[in-house]
Design a protein around this motif. Structure first.
Motif, PDB file in Angstrom:
ATOM      1  N   ALA A   6      33.403  56.539  84.146  1.00  0.00           N
ATOM      2  CA  ALA A   6      33.978  55.247  85.167  1.00  0.00           C
ATOM      3  C   ALA A   6      35.237  55.473  84.251  1.00  0.00           C
ATOM      4  N   GLN A   7      36.334  55.271  85.148  1.00  0.00           N
ATOM      5  CA  GLN A   7      37.654  55.364  84.477  1.00  0.00           C
ATOM      6  C   GLN A   7      38.521  54.020  84.622  1.00  0.00           C
ATOM      7  N   ALA A   8      39.392  53.428  83.866  1.00  0.00           N
ATOM      8  CA  ALA A   8      40.354  52.662  84.181  1.00  0.00           C
ATOM      9  C   ALA A   8      41.386  53.117  85.096  1.00  0.00           C
ATOM     10  N   ALA A  48      36.500  49.512  82.575  1.00  0.00           N
ATOM     11  CA  ALA A  48      35.881  50.770  82.381  1.00  0.00           C
ATOM     12  C   ALA A  48      34.530  50.681  81.639  1.00  0.00           C
ATOM     13  N   ALA A  49      34.699  50.066  80.234  1.00  0.00           N
ATOM     14  CA  ALA A  49      33.492  49.898  79.303  1.00  0.00           C
ATOM     15  C   ALA A  49      32.456  49.217  80.005  1.00  0.00           C
ATOM     16  N   ASN A  90      17.486  60.133  82.412  1.00  0.00           N
ATOM     17  CA  ASN A  90      17.064  61.559  81.782  1.00  0.00           C
ATOM     18  C   ASN A  90      18.082  61.965  80.657  1.00  0.00           C
ATOM     19  N   ASP A  91      18.901  62.967  80.776  1.00  0.00           N
ATOM     20  CA  ASP A  91      19.937  63.364  79.744  1.00  0.00           C
ATOM     21  C   ASP A  91      21.329  62.932  80.400  1.00  0.00           C
ATOM     22  N   THR A  92      21.422  62.278  81.392  1.00  0.00           N
ATOM     23  CA  THR A  92      22.814  62.146  81.941  1.00  0.00           C
ATOM     24  C   THR A  92      23.647  60.949  81.012  1.00  0.00           C
ATOM     25  N   LYS A  93      24.821  61.620  80.639  1.00  0.00           N
ATOM     26  CA  LYS A  93      25.651  60.826  79.701  1.00  0.00           C
ATOM     27  C   LYS A  93      26.759  60.016  80.593  1.00  0.00           C
ATOM     28  N   VAL A  94      26.928  58.892  79.833  1.00  0.00           N
ATOM     29  CA  VAL A  94      27.762  58.013  80.878  1.00  0.00           C
ATOM     30  C   VAL A  94      29.093  57.728  79.692  1.00  0.00           C
ATOM     31  N   ILE A  95      30.325  58.054  80.404  1.00  0.00           N
ATOM     32  CA  ILE A  95      31.622  57.889  79.694  1.00  0.00           C
ATOM     33  C   ILE A  95      32.528  57.014  80.380  1.00  0.00           C
ATOM     34  N   ALA A  96      33.071  56.542  79.767  1.00  0.00           N
ATOM     35  CA  ALA A  96      34.169  55.198  80.112  1.00  0.00           C
ATOM     36  C   ALA A  96      35.538  55.980  79.736  1.00  0.00           C
ATOM     37  N   ILE A  97      36.520  55.903  80.342  1.00  0.00           N
ATOM     38  CA  ILE A  97      37.687  56.598  79.963  1.00  0.00           C
ATOM     39  C   ILE A  97      38.801  55.558  80.327  1.00  0.00           C
ATOM     40  N   GLY A  98      39.799  55.159  79.271  1.00  0.00           N
ATOM     41  CA  GLY A  98      40.703  54.519  79.576  1.00  0.00           C
ATOM     42  C   GLY A  98      41.951  55.008  78.886  1.00  0.00           C
ATOM     43  N   GLY A  99      43.103  54.475  79.155  1.00  0.00           N
ATOM     44  CA  GLY A  99      44.517  54.781  78.588  1.00  0.00           C
ATOM     45  C   GLY A  99      44.585  53.929  77.473  1.00  0.00           C
ATOM     46  N   ASP A 100      45.476  53.704  76.497  1.00  0.00           N
ATOM     47  CA  ASP A 100      45.897  52.850  75.539  1.00  0.00           C
ATOM     48  C   ASP A 100      46.065  51.543  75.846  1.00  0.00           C
ATOM     49  N   HIS A 117      36.390  43.241  76.603  1.00  0.00           N
ATOM     50  CA  HIS A 117      35.224  43.832  77.394  1.00  0.00           C
ATOM     51  C   HIS A 117      34.658  45.056  76.528  1.00  0.00           C
ATOM     52  N   LEU A 118      35.688  45.834  76.075  1.00  0.00           N
ATOM     53  CA  LEU A 118      35.168  47.045  75.094  1.00  0.00           C
ATOM     54  C   LEU A 118      34.508  46.674  74.140  1.00  0.00           C
ATOM     55  N   SER A 119      35.022  45.474  73.318  1.00  0.00           N
ATOM     56  CA  SER A 119      34.268  44.831  72.108  1.00  0.00           C
ATOM     57  C   SER A 119      33.092  44.415  72.539  1.00  0.00           C
TER      58      SER A 119
END
Ligand SMILES: Cc1ncc(C[n+]2csc(CCOP(=O)(O)OP(=O)(O)O)c2C)c(N)n1
Ligand code: SF4
Lengths: 307, 399
Positions: free
Chosen positions: A38-40, A68-69, A86-96, A106-108
């Protein structure tokens, strides 16, 4: 040996030398295909998904700038509830900007609640996609389009927000700061994060060539100087404690880092610039002291307390 | 198997309906008068009545909406509830959910929006979210609200639609009132509502990119498709209501409903819980020999233009009651109804702003509005739009 297939395809629209795009490519080399991202909103979203093209060969969703979070947390909860985690990893990505500022609350919330996701912040130290405006991550004295250097200003007059410490204060199991100029360090930290259950935060220093005003060929060199001057210390927190730091042998003066970038060019031209550079040097010195970055000299000199 | 009848709070009726729909993810953030719904669900989870449901207590409504967006994108049926400020805080995410065609369901316990701060009921929150692509259903009472939740999933998840659905129920008036409600037999709900089968979901075995950047060459087309899905939803909403009636024996959905409209010359038109009071007003006026009826709008988006034209075709004056105001214009339903009837009906249309911020609307108020309709038919002077029971004494001079 068969070449690794890149899951972040070339042909995206990033500028030459973009450290952030390199971050994504390297990230997917570590994760492999069993991942959902999931990306910002930001540069990396815009350059990778102009419809009908997509640089992503893994499932990927962009929703908004600040979420994103929680979107990643929702994905993780959805997978778990439907028995497909299962083993699926979930990653959130954001710029600064997405991470330090607008998405911070929301991240907090996501960190505090213990969702099993990795949040990766690519830190190019400003809002780049909207044209280099200051964020809470922009370093002291950097000139941006909203903190321009001018007759009365040395640029951004606030220090960088200490987000890693704030993340660590949430009591999450893993927080790391790395730099894409150190791919082995980056890889090691991402791999470690993904092996841990619960919320993880990784912040990776990554260049923006127009934003910093550097030649695209200089990207990695400038990033390395950030580390070698202690402007960007690399370290890990585990369960709130600092457990590793990237030591520096013969720490370089911050000048060497600053002089290579247009965003700091005014410091070398304006009256009083020297004093400002001294202030920045103190920021680096404090970093070195706080994290114990300097490799201590051995033998007689050490005994005499000389450094 | 017969379903049980129970006297319960409106919020509990909604929670029972949600439970019967077997959502995989529920996100919650407290706001009056919605809170009882998510509290009731949390109790059901604590009591082990909702297995395989992830319940997430978020940091804000923005987070709550984002959670269900992620869950739904991952292929999980999801639910949240909100009101007023919470809905407004969700605003950006609501657009994003609809744009991605994710059939989330939200219960909206309607409440006025600050400022001035008010916790009481009106429709400003949902009406302000009118154009974001969500289907909006409006309930008259607890039973209808609960029935609509179950229908909402069927409608939204239908592959001809794929849109999120907001089920509106008046804050306090429905959420906090105890009424007899017929509860659901789980087996019957399971037969009515199959497990969620998304067209696309985030899945490493079949990677897709969701939420691409759209250049000018494709953005209009994406919006056009959402609009088409809304139009298609009109059929689906009717279809689902009929099927629901067949299964559960109650008609608790559909686009509109008409009450004593057979020979009505004046119609009162509105949404939500005031319909009940309007029906009482109509009964009393009918007893006095006045030909008046009620048209209830259940689906505000998609807007049932054709159905309303048909229902109002012999009416001489339509009185629209809005519990909201589009500032600088008029009540939203009033505007929409005029647009739907323009050039296609000879009926005169009057608008009334009433019941804002929880102000009571009584049978007499509705009778007064209907009388204005009859006065208009007789050719007497009547203003097109009126603020019902406006207290001019408390207004500053000159306003
Ligand atoms: C609510 C909201 N406000 C503002 C924007 C405009 N906006 C889009 S991208 C962006 C900058 C992103 O900065 P950052 O997160 O640092 O990522 P980068 O562009 O540097 O990759 C901004 C301000 C937006 N999309 N949404
Ligand atoms: S503007 Fe900066 S961050 Fe954006 S693609 Fe170019 S180099 Fe990368």
């Amino acid at each position: 040996m068969a070449a690794l297939e890149d899951l972040f395809a070339s042909g995206h629209r990033a500028c030459a030398g973009c450290g952030c795009a390199l971050t994504l490519k390297t990230l997917l080399r570590v994760t492999g295909p069993n991942v959902i991202i999931a990306q910002a909103t930001g540069c990396m979203e815009v350059i990778s998904t102009p419809y009908p093209e997509s640089a992503w060969k893994v499932p990927w969703i962009h929703s908004l700038f600040e979420n994103a979070a929680p979107v990643a947390a929702g994905i993780e909860a959805g997978l778990r509830a439907t028995g497909r985690k299962n083993d699926t990893k979930v990653i959130a990505i954001g710029g600064d900007g997405a991470t330090f500022d607008i998405g911070f609350g929301h991240l907090s919330g996501v960190m505090e609640r213990g969702h099993d996701i990795l949040y990766l912040c690519y830190d190019n130290e400003a809002y780049m996609n909207t044209g280099i405006q200051r964020s809470g991550s922009t370093p002291y004295d950097a000139s941006t389009t909203t903190t321009p250097a001018g007759k009365l200003s040395f640029g951004n007059q606030r220090p960088k927000k200490n987000l890693p410490a704030i993340m660590a204060a949430h009591g999450v199991p893993y927080v790391a700061v790395t730099s894409i100029a150190y791919p082995a360090d980056f890889t090691k930290k991402v791999r470690k994060a993904l092996s841990i259950e619960g919320p993880k935060y990784i912040q990776v220093h990554a260049t923006c060539t127009p934003g910093w005003g550097i030649d695209s060929a200089m990207s990695l060199e400038v990033l390395r100087l950030a580390v070698e001057t202690a402007m960007y210390p690399l370290f890990e927190y585990e369960n709130g404690q600092i457990t590793s730091v990237h030591k520096i042998k013969d720490r370089k003066p911050v000048r060497e880092y600053l002089e290579k970038q247009k965003r700091f060019a005014h410091l070398f031209k304006m009256p009083g610039g020297d004093k400002e550079i001294e202030k920045i040097q103190r920021i680096a010195d404090l970093n070195a002291e706080h994290f114990g970055l300097d490799v201590k000299p051995k033998g007689k000199e050490a005994a005499a307390g000389k450094q | 198997m017969a379903a049980k009848m129970k006297v319960i709070e409106g919020s509990m009726a909604v929670a029972e309906a949600v439970k019967a729909c077997r959502p995989a993810v529920v996100s919650a953030y407290p706001i009056t008068p919605q809170t009882h719904i998510v509290e009731d669900i949390s109790q059901m989870i604590a009591d082990g009545e909702m297995q395989n449901c992830e319940y997430v207590r978020t940091e804000s409504e923005f987070g709550a909406a984002s959670m269900i967006q992620g869950a739904e994108a991952a292929g999980a049926r999801s639910f949240s509830a909100t009101s007023s400020q919470g809905a407004v805080l969700m605003y950006e995410v609501l657009f994003s959910i609809a744009g991605m065609r994710l059939p989330c369901v939200i219960a909206m316990a309607n409440r006025s929006v600050s400022s001035p701060l008010s916790i009481w009921n009106d429709h400003q929150d949902a009406i302000s979210a009118r154009d974001n692509g969500w289907i909006q259903l409006w309930a008259e009472d607890s039973q209808e609200a609960a029935d609509m939740i179950i229908q909402a999933y069927r409608i939204g998840e239908d592959h001809r639609v794929l849109l999120p659905v907001m089920v509106n129920l008046d804050g306090f008036i429905i959420t906090h009132t105890y009424e007899p409600v017929e509860l659901y037999d789980q087996k019957m709900v399971d037969e009515f509502l199959p497990p969620y089968s998304p067209v696309y979901a985030l899945d490493p075995k079949n990677p897709v990119t969701m939420g691409s950047l759209a250049q000018p060459e494709v953005y209009t087309e994406a919006r056009y498709m959402i609009h088409q899905a809304q139009l298609k939803a009109k059929e689906v909403i009717e279809e689902v209501a009929l099927e629901f009636k067949k299964k559960f024996g109650r008609y608790g959905g559909g686009l509109i409903d008409a009450y004593r409209m057979e020979d009505a010359e004046v119609a009162l038109i509105a949404m939500g819980s005031i319909i009940g009071t309007m029906k009482d007003a109509v009964d009393e006026m009918r007893a006095e020999g006045m030909p008046v009826g009620v048209v209830k709008v259940r689906s505000y988006r998609p807007f049932p233009a054709e159905a309303l034209r048909a229902a109002l075709k012999d009416v001489k004056c339509a009185c629209v009651i809005d519990r909201d105001i589009s500032m600088g214009m008029e009540g939203a339903l009033f505007t929409d109804l005029k647009a739907a009837l323009y050039g296609k009906s000879k009926a005169d249309i009057l608008g009334f702003i009433a019941g804002m911020g929880g102000r009571d609307i009584t049978i007499d108020d509705f009778k007064g509005m209907a009388r204005k309709g009859f006065a208009r038919i007789r050719g007497e002077k009547v203003t097109d739009m009126e603020w019902c029971k406006l207290d001019t004494d408390i207004l500053p001079e000159g306003s």
